[in-house]
Design a protein around this motif. Structure first.
Motif, mmCIF file in Angstrom:
data_model
loop_
_atom_site.group_PDB
_atom_site.id
_atom_site.type_symbol
_atom_site.label_atom_id
_atom_site.label_comp_id
_atom_site.label_asym_id
_atom_site.label_seq_id
_atom_site.Cartn_x
_atom_site.Cartn_y
_atom_site.Cartn_z
ATOM 1 N N ILE A 65 0.857 -1.187 0.000
ATOM 2 C CA ILE A 65 0.000 0.000 0.000
ATOM 3 C C ILE A 65 0.891 1.234 0.000
ATOM 4 O O ILE A 65 1.463 1.611 1.024
ATOM 5 C CB ILE A 65 -0.960 0.009 1.211
ATOM 6 N N SER A 66 1.021 1.836 -1.159
ATOM 7 C CA SER A 66 1.822 3.045 -1.316
ATOM 8 C C SER A 66 0.904 4.262 -1.152
ATOM 9 O O SER A 66 0.106 4.307 -0.222
ATOM 10 C CB SER A 66 2.514 3.033 -2.672
ATOM 11 N N SER A 67 0.981 5.221 -2.038
ATOM 12 C CA SER A 67 0.169 6.432 -1.940
ATOM 13 C C SER A 67 0.301 7.228 -3.233
ATOM 14 O O SER A 67 1.320 7.109 -3.938
ATOM 15 C CB SER A 67 0.646 7.295 -0.764
ATOM 16 N N VAL A 68 -0.700 8.052 -3.532
ATOM 17 C CA VAL A 68 -0.572 8.952 -4.678
ATOM 18 C C VAL A 68 0.583 9.926 -4.474
ATOM 19 O O VAL A 68 1.136 10.458 -5.438
ATOM 20 C CB VAL A 68 -1.874 9.739 -4.942
ATOM 21 N N TYR A 88 -0.654 11.625 -13.750
ATOM 22 C CA TYR A 88 -0.048 12.169 -14.969
ATOM 23 C C TYR A 88 0.167 13.684 -14.850
ATOM 24 O O TYR A 88 1.189 14.211 -15.269
ATOM 25 C CB TYR A 88 -0.923 11.856 -16.173
ATOM 26 N N ILE A 89 -0.825 14.356 -14.267
ATOM 27 C CA ILE A 89 -0.708 15.805 -14.090
ATOM 28 C C ILE A 89 0.423 16.142 -13.122
ATOM 29 O O ILE A 89 1.235 17.042 -13.372
ATOM 30 C CB ILE A 89 -2.043 16.392 -13.579
ATOM 31 N N ALA A 90 0.494 15.390 -12.022
ATOM 32 C CA ALA A 90 1.505 15.661 -10.995
ATOM 33 C C ALA A 90 2.919 15.481 -11.530
ATOM 34 O O ALA A 90 3.839 16.200 -11.131
ATOM 35 C CB ALA A 90 1.275 14.756 -9.795
ATOM 36 N N ARG A 91 3.102 14.551 -12.429
ATOM 37 C CA ARG A 91 4.441 14.275 -12.946
ATOM 38 C C ARG A 91 5.015 15.424 -13.767
ATOM 39 O O ARG A 91 6.234 15.574 -13.881
ATOM 40 C CB ARG A 91 4.421 12.993 -13.788
ATOM 41 N N ILE A 92 4.146 16.251 -14.346
ATOM 42 C CA ILE A 92 4.642 17.361 -15.176
ATOM 43 C C ILE A 92 4.398 18.725 -14.546
ATOM 44 O O ILE A 92 4.795 19.746 -15.092
ATOM 45 C CB ILE A 92 3.988 17.326 -16.574
#
Length: 249
Positions: A139-142, A235-239
């Motif tokens: 269990i990771s996280s966004v 996807y938004i967070a990565r850029i």
């Protein structure tokens, strides 16, 4: 295939408890561990009320006691006659901005969320490799997608590390019957975030845990849940520029 015998760490409250309830409804046997045994006893009674036809085993576990991690997971395997799935869920969110005098809290989060998760993965994978079968779930996280500020700095870093480590394990066993899944929950109500005042797109524990269990059952490599908005968020967070990230955490 049906994963009948499931172990969940950090099961006494929050997401661990919520997932246990959902799996009990599905008729799965459960091995539940956490530090607060009295809560596990209450949860066991609740689960057997939900479904009296399942087996529920409980054991005390402080995941930061790494020798105990191996002992408990092996004991669950003996209790249940083998393990079909282990969900590495135990974690914490203590911390503050780096350099503000809270190294003790940041270190505790780093150890619990990564080193202790490694111990749980090691113990589980030893059993799965011996069985040549099983499903490891972390269990990771966004928050694993990008860095974060203030109290989230170390927490996000540990979740990024956990996601990366899980992928490495997945690569290692990709041509075997062993499956490895990473779940990235978005904002779901639990004890870890109950003091946070403003949380966008947060869902209640039951809704969030149903989404998590549904994703776990699919056994995909990686899932972001609930799907909206978190599948798009990654996807938004990565850029996104750092100025945007600063407003998000």
């Amino acid at each position: 295939m049906t994963r009948k015998n499931i172990v969940i760490t950090g099961a006494s409250s929050g997401l661990g408890k919520g997932m246990a309830i959902e799996f009990a409804k599905m008729g799965r046997n459960l091995g539940l561990c956490a530090r607060r045994v009295e809560r596990l006893e209450e949860l066991k009674a609740e689960l057997l009320t939900i479904n009296p036809n399942i087996d529920v085993f409980i054991r005390p576990l402080d995941v930061d006691d790494h020798a105990q991690v191996f002992e408990v997971i092996k004991a669950f395997a003996a209790d249940m006659g083998g393990l079909d799935r282990v969900i590495v869920n135990a974690g914490m969110g203590k911390g503050a901005s780096v350099g503000t005098g809270y190294f003790h809290a940041n270190k505790q989060t780093a150890v619990t969320n990564f080193v202790s998760a490694l111990a749980q993965c090691e113990a589980s994978m030893e059993i799965f490799r011996e069985q040549n079968a099983g499903h490891l779930v972390t269990i990771s996280s966004v928050s694993a997608v990008r860095g974060a500020r203030r109290a989230m700095t170390v927490y996000a870093a540990t979740k990024a590390a956990l996601t990366s480590m899980t992928e490495g394990i997945r690569i290692d066993v990709m041509n075997t019957p062993i499956k490895v899944t990473t779940i990235h929950p978005g904002f779901i109500q639990s004890e870890i975030n109950e003091k946070v005042k403003t949380v966008p797109f947060i869902v209640d524990t039951e809704t969030g845990c149903k989404a998590m269990v549904k994703a776990i059952e699919k056994e995909a490599n990686s899932s972001f849940v609930p799907t909206w908005p978190w599948a798009l968020f990654r996807y938004i967070a990565r850029i996104a520029p750092l100025s945007v990230l600063a407003k998000m955490s």
